[in-house]
Design a protein around this motif. Sequence first.
Motif, short mmCIF file in Angstrom:
data_model
loop_
_atom_site.label_atom_id
_atom_site.label_comp_id
_atom_site.label_asym_id
_atom_site.label_seq_id
_atom_site.Cartn_x
_atom_site.Cartn_y
_atom_site.Cartn_z
N GLY A 1 0.84 -1.19 0.00
CA GLY A 1 0.00 0.00 0.00
C GLY A 1 0.87 1.24 0.00
O GLY A 1 2.07 1.17 -0.29
N ASP A 2 0.27 2.38 0.36
CA ASP A 2 0.99 3.65 0.28
C ASP A 2 2.15 3.68 1.27
O ASP A 2 1.95 3.58 2.48
N VAL B 1 4.94 5.27 3.53
CA VAL B 1 5.04 6.55 4.23
C VAL B 1 6.40 6.77 4.89
O VAL B 1 6.71 7.87 5.33
N GLU C 1 7.74 1.20 5.66
CA GLU C 1 6.50 1.33 6.42
C GLU C 1 5.42 1.93 5.53
O GLU C 1 5.63 2.97 4.90
N SER C 2 4.28 1.24 5.47
CA SER C 2 3.14 1.78 4.72
C SER C 2 2.06 2.16 5.73
O SER C 2 2.22 1.96 6.93
N THR C 3 0.96 2.72 5.23
CA THR C 3 -0.12 3.07 6.15
C THR C 3 -0.57 1.85 6.93
O THR C 3 -0.91 1.95 8.10
N LYS C 4 -0.53 0.68 6.28
CA LYS C 4 -1.09 -0.51 6.91
C LYS C 4 -0.09 -1.36 7.68
O LYS C 4 -0.47 -2.07 8.59
N VAL D 1 4.37 -2.71 8.36
CA VAL D 1 5.82 -2.49 8.30
C VAL D 1 6.44 -3.75 7.71
O VAL D 1 6.08 -4.86 8.10
N LYS E 1 -8.46 -1.72 -1.11
CA LYS E 1 -8.29 -0.39 -1.68
C LYS E 1 -8.55 -0.55 -3.18
O LYS E 1 -8.54 -1.66 -3.70
N SER F 1 -5.20 4.05 -4.27
CA SER F 1 -4.37 4.47 -3.15
C SER F 1 -5.25 4.65 -1.92
O SER F 1 -6.20 5.43 -1.94
N GLU F 2 -4.94 3.91 -0.84
CA GLU F 2 -5.75 4.04 0.37
C GLU F 2 -5.64 5.44 0.97
O GLU F 2 -6.58 5.92 1.61
N LEU F 3 -4.50 6.11 0.76
CA LEU F 3 -4.36 7.48 1.26
C LEU F 3 -5.29 8.43 0.51
O LEU F 3 -5.95 9.28 1.12
N ALA F 4 -5.34 8.27 -0.81
CA ALA F 4 -6.23 9.12 -1.60
C ALA F 4 -7.68 8.86 -1.21
O ALA F 4 -8.50 9.80 -1.15
N ALA G 1 -8.96 -0.44 3.90
CA ALA G 1 -7.77 0.24 4.44
C ALA G 1 -8.12 1.65 4.85
O ALA G 1 -7.78 2.10 5.96
N ASP H 1 -10.32 1.77 7.92
CA ASP H 1 -9.61 1.58 9.18
C ASP H 1 -8.87 2.84 9.63
O ASP H 1 -8.89 3.19 10.80
N ALA I 1 5.13 4.47 12.94
CA ALA I 1 3.87 4.32 13.66
C ALA I 1 3.86 3.05 14.52
O ALA I 1 4.40 2.03 14.12
N ARG J 1 2.16 -0.27 16.03
CA ARG J 1 1.22 -1.24 15.47
C ARG J 1 0.67 -2.09 16.61
O ARG J 1 1.22 -2.12 17.71
N GLN K 1 -1.33 3.69 13.36
CA GLN K 1 -1.09 4.00 11.95
C GLN K 1 -0.56 5.42 11.85
O GLN K 1 -0.79 6.22 12.75
N PRO K 2 0.07 5.74 10.74
CA PRO K 2 0.31 7.15 10.46
C PRO K 2 -1.06 7.79 10.15
O PRO K 2 -1.81 7.24 9.36
#
Lengths: 126, 367
Positions: free
Chosen positions: A38-39, A41, A62-65, A67, B30, B33-36, B230, B233, B298, B300, B319-320
């Motif tokens: 995923g994205d 970061v 590390e992604s949003t979801k 590591v 997703k 992009s899950e961020l988008a 994603a 969450d 972040a 977990r 998460q971030p």
Amino acid sequence: MPTVKAGLQYSDEHEWVAREEAGTVAVGISAIATDALGDIVYVELPEVGSTVTAGETCGEVESTKSVSDLFSPVTGEITEVNPAVTEDPAAINEDPYGVWLFKVNATEDGPLLSAEDYAAKHGGDL
Amino acid sequence: MPTQYTALRTEHERLGANFTDFGGWQMPLKYRSELAEHHAVRRSAGLFDLSHMGEVWVTGPDAAAFLDHALVGKISAMAVGKAKYSLICAEDGGVIDDLITYRRPEAFLVVPNAGNATTVAAALTERAENFDVTVDDASARTSLIAVQGPQAESILLRLIPVGQQEFLTTLRYYAAVEITVTDLNLLVARTGYTGEDGFELFVANDDATDVWRAIEAAAEDGELTPAGLAARDSLRLEAGMPLYGNELSRDGDPFAAGLGGVVALSKEDFVGKEALAQRKEAGSARKLVGLTGTGRRAPRSHYPVLKDGVVVGEITSGQPSPTLGVPVALAYVDLEHAEPGTALDVDLRGTPEPFAVTALPFYQRQK
């Protein structure tokens, strides 16, 4: 399906390896890996001058979801790391094969797959 | 458990979804992009398939009294048209699930989480023994579509016949109304799990694709983004909402989770009352808190929380935060370290990183 770029070699841990004229190799992560992560970061890269060992951890992604450990596909000394990656980790998602993470003066390769074998084994589009 | 797809599988494939297993369901994780997708819900609107959630209808003369017995909240006190967040607990006070109950004119609709839907339906059926009620698990024939975000109302309004638009514009938070669009019957609820204004639409499986496409067609270019689990969450974490399996569990304690307010100990009787009354009396050793960091790594789930190198808690979700730009987490920490502002460390894979206890939610929309 994520793409697998022809002409590169791949580790089972989803790093790609590009041979450079200088005799070093550039290492990045495949679209299969970025797709699963995923994205992205945050990226932690090995230090220039340190020695990495094929198949061993040398950083993390590390992604949003989640590591993931970053493994070195080769053994040797780190000659360069890509500062743009730590500044803008999302660039890896945008262009997994255009963005290298680190370069190694490789003395030994780990087990590496051809693009064809990697695509067949991990389910990517060549 | 065999893998299941929702009635919207073809739509997700058309939109390029990455699927993931969730509670036995193949759900979109997703699309791109899950961020988008996360930002789209905060800034305009997101479209979610939540058909993996359960839907259990309770009807009959004793329905209200039965739900007072089966759940920890005072469901009978709820007015027709309203919705209520509650818990279903075991005799020992452990949380079986958190759920939302909607009061309809002739029935109650109970909505449990995907992974718990079968367990909840079975528990309700078992608890119904001495009541004149019918418990009907409609999960397999019902789809749930959510539109969440500041543009959600204006998008949905374009779908709704003029004569019924007021139903939507006057619909309050935690309430639901039936709306008919051409020949589609929608139960529209102003609920959600994102911290934004938004709606959840219950429809028959046979209508799910038509409703999904109608919502897509009603939105203008760039206004509505399909969003997966994603984004769901990260949105719910910013909103400080608990997730069953992370913050809530059979071993957990509603009081420690900050949910003491939904446990109606004043009710004459309900399943788990005695145990919960004892737990409240005894007090909880730990409390669920928010943690905010300043770095980029972040926490977990299951990472240790430290004070001066000593473990004083455990991360349940982290998460971030896409909206805030810093890492956020929920954690159970010892009571003496639970005050907002308390400086704690989180063991991030061997390195202690500084975090501060933060009042929840991390993010609250401007009203």
